[in-house]
Structure formats: C-alpha cells, structure tokens
Write a protein that holds these residues in place. Structure first.
Motif, short mmCIF file in Angstrom:
data_model
loop_
_atom_site.label_atom_id
_atom_site.label_comp_id
_atom_site.label_asym_id
_atom_site.label_seq_id
_atom_site.Cartn_x
_atom_site.Cartn_y
_atom_site.Cartn_z
N ALA A 62 61.60 34.43 -35.02
CA ALA A 62 60.73 34.64 -36.18
C ALA A 62 60.24 36.07 -36.26
CB ALA A 62 59.54 33.68 -36.12
N GLN A 63 60.35 36.62 -37.44
CA GLN A 63 59.80 37.94 -37.73
C GLN A 63 58.52 37.73 -38.53
OE1 GLN A 63 61.58 41.02 -36.72
NE2 GLN A 63 62.19 39.29 -35.47
N LYS A 64 57.61 38.68 -38.46
CA LYS A 64 56.34 38.55 -39.17
C LYS A 64 56.60 38.33 -40.66
CE LYS A 64 51.85 40.52 -39.69
NZ LYS A 64 50.83 41.33 -39.13
N GLY A 65 56.01 37.29 -41.20
CA GLY A 65 56.20 36.94 -42.60
C GLY A 65 57.31 35.94 -42.84
N LEU A 66 58.10 35.64 -41.82
CA LEU A 66 59.21 34.69 -41.97
C LEU A 66 59.13 33.53 -40.97
CD1 LEU A 66 62.27 37.05 -42.52
CD2 LEU A 66 60.97 35.79 -44.24
N ASN A 97 52.85 44.32 -47.57
CA ASN A 97 51.97 44.74 -46.48
C ASN A 97 52.41 44.18 -45.12
OD1 ASN A 97 50.33 46.10 -48.38
ND2 ASN A 97 49.29 44.18 -48.84
N GLN A 98 53.69 43.87 -44.98
CA GLN A 98 54.24 43.42 -43.71
C GLN A 98 55.49 44.24 -43.43
OE1 GLN A 98 54.92 39.24 -44.36
NE2 GLN A 98 52.84 38.71 -43.79
N PRO A 99 55.85 44.40 -42.16
CA PRO A 99 57.10 45.11 -41.85
C PRO A 99 58.28 44.38 -42.50
CG PRO A 99 55.84 44.64 -39.86
CD PRO A 99 55.16 43.92 -40.98
N THR A 121 78.59 23.27 -41.80
CA THR A 121 77.97 24.25 -40.92
C THR A 121 77.04 25.16 -41.70
OG1 THR A 121 79.81 25.79 -41.22
CG2 THR A 121 79.94 24.27 -39.34
N TYR A 122 76.17 25.83 -40.96
CA TYR A 122 75.32 26.87 -41.55
C TYR A 122 75.45 28.12 -40.70
CZ TYR A 122 71.88 26.31 -37.82
OH TYR A 122 71.27 26.27 -36.60
N VAL A 123 75.17 29.24 -41.31
CA VAL A 123 75.04 30.52 -40.61
C VAL A 123 73.70 31.10 -41.03
CG1 VAL A 123 75.96 32.84 -40.32
CG2 VAL A 123 77.52 30.92 -40.55
N LEU A 124 72.91 31.48 -40.06
CA LEU A 124 71.61 32.09 -40.29
C LEU A 124 71.67 33.54 -39.84
CD1 LEU A 124 68.49 31.88 -40.84
CD2 LEU A 124 68.28 31.22 -38.43
N LYS A 125 71.25 34.45 -40.70
CA LYS A 125 71.17 35.87 -40.34
C LYS A 125 69.73 36.33 -40.55
CE LYS A 125 72.41 39.51 -42.87
NZ LYS A 125 73.21 40.47 -43.63
N VAL A 126 69.16 36.91 -39.51
CA VAL A 126 67.78 37.40 -39.57
C VAL A 126 67.79 38.90 -39.29
CG1 VAL A 126 65.46 37.23 -38.62
CG2 VAL A 126 66.89 35.18 -38.80
N GLU A 127 67.13 39.67 -40.17
CA GLU A 127 66.98 41.11 -39.99
C GLU A 127 65.49 41.42 -39.93
OE1 GLU A 127 69.90 43.54 -42.53
OE2 GLU A 127 69.54 41.71 -43.69
N GLY A 128 65.14 42.43 -39.19
CA GLY A 128 63.73 42.80 -39.13
C GLY A 128 63.51 44.14 -38.51
N ALA A 129 62.35 44.71 -38.78
CA ALA A 129 61.99 46.02 -38.23
C ALA A 129 61.95 45.97 -36.71
CB ALA A 129 60.65 46.46 -38.81
N ASP A 130 61.66 44.81 -36.15
CA ASP A 130 61.58 44.66 -34.69
C ASP A 130 62.93 44.41 -34.03
OD1 ASP A 130 58.86 44.95 -34.98
OD2 ASP A 130 58.47 42.80 -34.96
#
Length: 146
Positions: A62-66, A97-99, A121-130
């Motif tokens: 989890a990224q902030k806001g998600l 106001n979140q990264p 099937t599913y594919v999950l892609k998560v991107e984030g500043a961290d």
C-alpha cells in the motif's frame, strides 16, 4: 380521430423492443489484493452501467492514499464484455496533497460452458514515490454474470 392517433402513437412507443440488461460481480481476496467490483450492463448496447467496488492493498504494498480505494465509474478506464470474455482495467491514483501513487488492476476472464461464471487472472501494478520501480503482482479472479 385525435384520440385514435394519440393512442396509436403511445401503443407504438410502448411496443418498441426493450433493451435487455444484466449484471456482473467479481471478487479477489488473496495476499496481493482484496477486490470487489460489480456493475450492470446492456446486452444490446454493450455499455457498463454504475460500476462500483472496492480495492484494498496489503500493508507491504500500500502506498499513501491507495490503502483502500472506493471505485466508481470513473475508475473503470477500459472494459470488454463480449463473446465469452470479461475484461476490466481499473485505475486509481493517490489524492491531492499526497505523494504520487497509482495502481492499475487488469482482469482477464473467460466464461464457463453455461456462460454464468467467468474465471481468469488479474495483474496488479502499483507505482509510488516510495518505490524504486513499479511492483507487479498477479493471481486468480472469479466473476458471476447474469
């Protein structure tokens, strides 16, 4: 004479072909993601109606806001329900106001012989500043269509 013509016009409007509708519901709950989504659809026009759902990421992803995202029609950026296939692309981004953080949840399913249950099937892609680079995870998804 006016009443007859008006009655004929009303009868003609009421006797037009009805647009058939249905709905689907999909769910995943595994170590990568918890996802629930549902919507109505038009068999004749092919459109998705009132898509809504929820997507939650585990703490390590989890990224902030998600952490937990409420999904609506604007979250569904692409869909396909045709010839025994149900495909969805759900996109969400962190709020103001979140990264920066974003996720894409892509689902590819096919119908069973009866056409009521869809699995795939599913594919999950998560991107984030961290994150140094996008994280990808995959798994199985199941849906019911009616």
């Amino acid at each position: 004479m006016r009443r007859i013509l008006l009655s004929l016009a009303v009868f003609a409007a009421l006797s037009s072909t009805a647009l058939a509708t249905g709905g689907f519901s999909c769910a995943v709950k595994d170590a990568n993601v918890t996802f629930e989504g549902e919507a109505g659809f038009s068999y004749s026009l092919g459109g998705i109606l009132n898509f809504r759902g929820m997507l939650a990421l585990p703490a390590d992803l989890a990224q902030k806001g998600l952490e937990t995202v409420t999904l609506d029609q604007s979250s569904l950026t692409h869909h396909w329900l045709h010839d025994g296939e149900l495909r969805l692309l759900v996109h969400a981004e962190s709020g103001e106001n979140q990264p920066f953080a974003a996720l894409d949840f892509v689902m590819l399913t096919t119908a069973d012989e009866e056409g009521l249950n869809y699995e795939g099937t599913y594919v999950l892609k998560v991107e984030g500043a961290d994150l140094a680079e996008p994280v990808r995870r995959s798994g199985k998804v199941a849906c019911s269509v009616g």
